[in-house]
Write a protein that holds these residues in place. Structure first.
Motif: not given
Length: 946
Positions: A388-390, A401-403, A427-430, A434-439
């Motif tokens: 699913a993540a793919k 994807a972040a959610a 896998a996320f761009p930096e 930086q915009k998603h503190p939970l990530l």
């Protein structure tokens, strides 16, 4: 057919795909593979469409039918992560060779370690395969999809150290970047290339006339064979083009047909594929296009994807279901491959899927993100989280994807799959992270839960990024939640081994966390548990016990499953430190009962539960129930594997080390130390100390061992001030305490008695002041050894007896046995004081275990008694009876008083079933058949007063 949360790998990647009934069996090539199994590597290297996968499947199925073990691994582009590759590689070997504990441990370790180097674990893999003593072939299909240099290097390492029982068979469109010339020169390589894979004339005739039922003349077959140059995909395309035409041979003779079907003419291939697809019903065409996003597919998954685009318009009921379409496509030989024998999972031929996806991008580019979303949602609902993540990432919608990652990372934490969380977050761009503190914080989890000091700076940097992002959030409850997660991550950071860790700071943080919620709210759990940790580190057993019990109640109220496990583990460990072994066991078993009532399959859903078996095993080991201890420890270790909490692993490995030493299996004992330090390198000071102590005990006069002992002691505790390690997980206090005991033992063995005494005194007082009975027993027995080592004076002997009596008084309450197994000095003193001791029955139980024979072994290498000490004291008769545990003695005394089973259960706060079990053990050990005879025999043996 759904996935299983305890095994997040895609199992169909490890199964040999089903071989269609209508397939050309290429016996000559299968014989080549079988005949050339001796080289380390067999390489099938040819462009797309030459039948590499079909040949590998046919050979593998044939080999399996004769009992050959085949480890199958079908690669895809997502396998370029070394940890993912390693997990599947090891899982394929387990699938082929059966359960091998070492391989299962490696799989767990790979998933729980974010930055593991594959070459670190390959030696264990190689040794495990060698120990299996069974011929096995590892098949890596579609290896051309691997671009990771780390993976290439790991396979090269494997080939360089390949055991004779393992062979590697690789299918690839291109030559892998291996030292092929070197392998050829060493006769370690056998190659099958395009020229070998081309259909010969007789194979072409069977394919065209028998399989495709074209009924062509020999001349027409020859013409097609020449034009395709034996390229299997070209023949199949031509056959599909000709199917349904009455004038097939006329078309073949027509110069405008196609002058060449060779794989080099890709534009012609695309033209032919388009012609073939265009002849299908419209629904079939759209089905092929939209399902081309799937690496593997089932009818329910296809339905979820196709419904998202309403591919059939308003009259969908007039069309066959997706399961029927899949079957029709397979029967038509339309480049579809069944992945299992049940016909549930399929995949397209890679060449066909590439073409279809290219057509999808031309025809419906705007629908692709929605198709991936639909696939992601179905796979998520059916617990295929990794697949699913793919698709979540392939939507190219970073918010979506972040959610997904934010929602499912905690599930992976529970499954000890830290590497997957780290892989997802990386896998996320930096700029997205930086915009998603939970990530940011999920990436921190994967590092902080390894309890490694080397990650502290990285984790703190990410947490600062997250905290900066808090400022942009307007949702106050959300900010509070994120701040609490950041605090919890810092708490886990504080569990890395660190002598300077300050539990008072953690206690302050815990109070802030508790006050953020109303009293009794499950949200208080993390704060209460942290307070318990802090009190443990401060030696405050009373407040620690209260906090842990409250945290346990909170976890049960809130159905916090991991919280129930963690509180039970720490509370049971504390109760053991207070000297109550049976109570510790009861705590763990009650937690197991509670979790079984809350979860349908608790051990699968919550591998951390294994730590409860570990605690039970440690207590049983101390009570000398060796068989039960071994079963419990190995069962617990099998569950936790290389899981999220290294403290669980530390306790299991140290206990199993002790057990193997007791069983005189030193090689296996040291292997458990190696496993511990490999998983948690930061506690290498402890494992090294245990190795040194083991060597000193076996060769006390060896000069080099003495040098190593002095070096370790000076490195571990160079200063002279008292060393006061606490309890619990903060700063890895338990590891430092174990090492502290080793340091004292080595100092006593070296004759540095003043240094040992200076450390024992303050620590013993601290343990007594806080009612830590087990620590009092351990330190008192070290005092005994120190006084006996100091010389055979009356004063030293009296001090040793007082220290020993203190230890016996506390240890007799709950049947400590193995804590007294410290060598002939202590054993001799036990024998000496036994006849006149108020603990003589209990001492008899101890000596029956630790004394080697009637004369107490004084001839062990390097182990001598002080001068003038009688080496052959009379042993009490109890030594010839299997010892009764302290709890069994309690039951025996209550039987003597006339108590019923129910009264015994009420008095000892145990179940009637446990009482009956104790009584059965007592009767068996005393060799009697009823209670009256048991009392008489116990009085005669001195277990009860006459």
């Amino acid at each position: 057919m759904t996935g299983t949360m305890s095994f997040p790998l895609v199992l169909t990647k490890l199964l040999v795909p089903a071989v269609r009934q209508r397939v050309i069996l290429r016996a000559r090539l299968q014989d080549l593979i079988s005949a050339e199994k001796h080289p380390g590597l067999i390489l099938l290297s040819a462009p797309a469409g030459y039948g590499k996968t079909t040949l590998l499947c046919s050979w593998a199925k044939s080999a399996q039918s004769t009992g050959t073990a085949v480890a199958w691994y079908a690669l895809d582009s997502w396998d370029n992560d070394p940890l993912t590759f390693g997990s599947y590689l090891v899982a394929s070997l387990i699938q082929a060779l059966g359960p091998i504990s070492e391989l299962a441990q490696i799989t767990q370790r790979l998933r729980s370690t974010p930055d593991m180097d594959l070459t670190q674990v390959l030696p264990v893999v190689i040794n495990a395969v060698l120990a299996a003593n069974r011929e096995c072939t590892l098949v890596l299909d579609d290896y051309h999809l691997i671009t990771s240099k780390a993976i290439h290097n790991s396979i090269i390492y494997l080939l360089d150290h390949l055991p004779q029982t393992l062979h590697v068979l690789i299918g690839s469109r291109i030559d892998p970047p291996f030292p092929l010339a070197r392998l050829r020169a060493r006769s370690q390589l056998f190659e099958i290339r395009a020229a070998d894979l081309r259909f010969q004339l007789d194979e072409s005739a069977k394919f065209l006339n028998d399989m495709m039922q074209l009924d062509l003349s020999p001349q027409a077959v020859t013409a097609l064979e020449e034009r395709t140059e034996g390229w299997v995909a070209g023949l199949q395309l031509a056959a599909l083009m000709l199917s349904g035409h009455a004038d097939k041979e006329k078309i073949i003779d027509d110069k405008e047909f196609v002058t060449s079907f060779t794989e080099g003419h890709r534009y012609l291939v695309e033209y032919l594929l388009e012609e073939v697809v265009n002849r299908l019903p419209e629904r079939h065409q759209r089905f092929l296009l939209v399902t081309s996003i799937l690496e593997r597919m089932s009818a329910p998954l296809c339905e979820a994807v196709t419904c998202s685009t309403n591919i059939s318009g308003d009259a969908q009921d007039n069309f066959p279901p997706d399961s029927a379409i899949l079957e029709q496509l397979e029967q038509a030989n339309l480049f579809i491959i069944a992945l299992d024998d049940q016909g549930y999972w399929y995949r397209y031929h890679h060449l066909f899927r590439e073409f279809l996806f290219a057509q999808l991008k031309k025809a419906m580019p705007e629908s692709i993100p929605q198709l991936h979303r639909s696939a992601c949602e179905w796979l998520t609902a059916n617990n295929f989280l990794r697949e699913a993540a793919k698709h979540a990432f392939l939507t190219r919608d970073w918010e979506y994807a972040a959610a997904f990652v934010e929602q499912h990372s905690f599930t992976m934490i529970v499954l000890s799959d830290l590497a997957t969380i780290f892989e997802w977050c990386s896998a996320f761009p930096e700029n997205v992270i930086q915009k998603h503190p939970l990530l940011c914080m999920h990436q921190c989890w994967a590092l902080a839960l390894s309890f490694r000091k080397q990650y502290k700076e990285r984790v703190e940097a990410r947490l600062h990024q997250a905290e900066a992002a808090f400022l942009t959030l307007e949702d106050s409850p959300r900010v509070s939640e994120l701040k609490e997660i950041a605090a919890i991550i810092r708490i886990f950071l504080a569990m890395a081994p660190d002598l300077l860790a300050d539990p008072r700071e953690q206690l302050k943080i815990s109070l802030d966390m508790i006050n953020a919620y109303p009293d009794g709210d499950p949200g208080q759990f993390s704060g209460i548990l942290t307070a318990g940790y802090a009190y443990l580190a401060l030696h405050d057993a009373k407040n620690a016990c209260a906090a842990l019990e409250k945290a346990g109640r909170c976890a049960r109220t809130g159905h916090l499953f991991f919280g129930i496990v963690e509180t039970a583990f720490n509370l049971a460990n504390l109760v053991s430190s207070q000297g109550w072994l049976d109570r510790s066991i009861e705590i763990c078993r009650q937690a197991q009962v509670d979790l079984a009532a809350l979860l349908p399959e608790p051990k699968q859903a919550l591998p951390a539960m294994g730590c409860l078996d570990v605690i039970i095993g440690c207590n049983l080991l101390e009570q000398n129930h060796l068989d039960d201890a071994e079963s419990s420890l190995l069962r617990g270790l099998g569950l936790i594997g290389w899981g999220t909490n290294p403290n669980y692993l530390l306790m299991a490995c140290i206990a199993l080390y002790r057990l193997r030493v007791i069983q005189n299996r030193p090689t296996e004992a040291l292997q458990f130390l190696s496993r511990l330090e490999t998983s948690w390198p930061d506690v290498a000071f402890l494992t090294r100390g245990l190795r040194v102590l083991h060597a000193v005990q076996n060769q006390p006069d060896a000069f080099q061992i003495r040098v190593e002992s002095d070096a370790w002691c000076n490195e571990f505790l160079p200063a002279k001030q008292p060393f006061m390690p606490g309890m619990g997980p903060f700063g890895a206090a338990e590891a430092f305490y174990r090492a502290f005991l080793i340091w004292i033992s080595l100092k006593i063995a070296a004759g540095d008695l003043n240094a040992a005494s200076d450390q024992i005194g303050p620590m013993l007082k601290l343990a007594e002041d806080n009612d830590l009975a087990t620590r009092v027993i351990e330190l008192s027995l070290q005092e005994v050894e120190l006084y006996l080592k100091a010389g055979p004076t009356a004063e030293n002997h009296a001090k040793a007896e007082r220290a020993l009596d203190r230890a016996l008084s506390l240890a007799s309450r709950d049947g400590f046995i193995r804590i007294f197994d410290r060598g002939p000095l202590l054993t001799h003193l036990l024998v000496e004081i036994c006849p006149n001791s108020p603990h003589r029955g209990y001492i008899g139980c101890i000596l029956a275990v630790v004394a080697a024979d009637e004369t107490t072994s004084t001839s062990l290498p390097g182990k001598t008694l002080p001068e003038g000490r009688d080496s052959t004291p009379r042993l009490p008769r109890q030594l010839f009876v299997e010892p009764l545990s302290a709890r069994e003695l309690d039951v025996l005394r209550l039987i003597e008083s006339g108590a019923t089973n129910q009264e015994i259960a009420n008095h000892l706060v145990i179940t009637i079933g446990t009482v009956k079990s104790h009584i059965n053990h007592i009767l068996r050990k005393l060799g009697v058949s009823n209670r009256t005879a048991a009392i008489a025999q116990a009085r005669e043996l001195g277990f009860l007063k006459p």
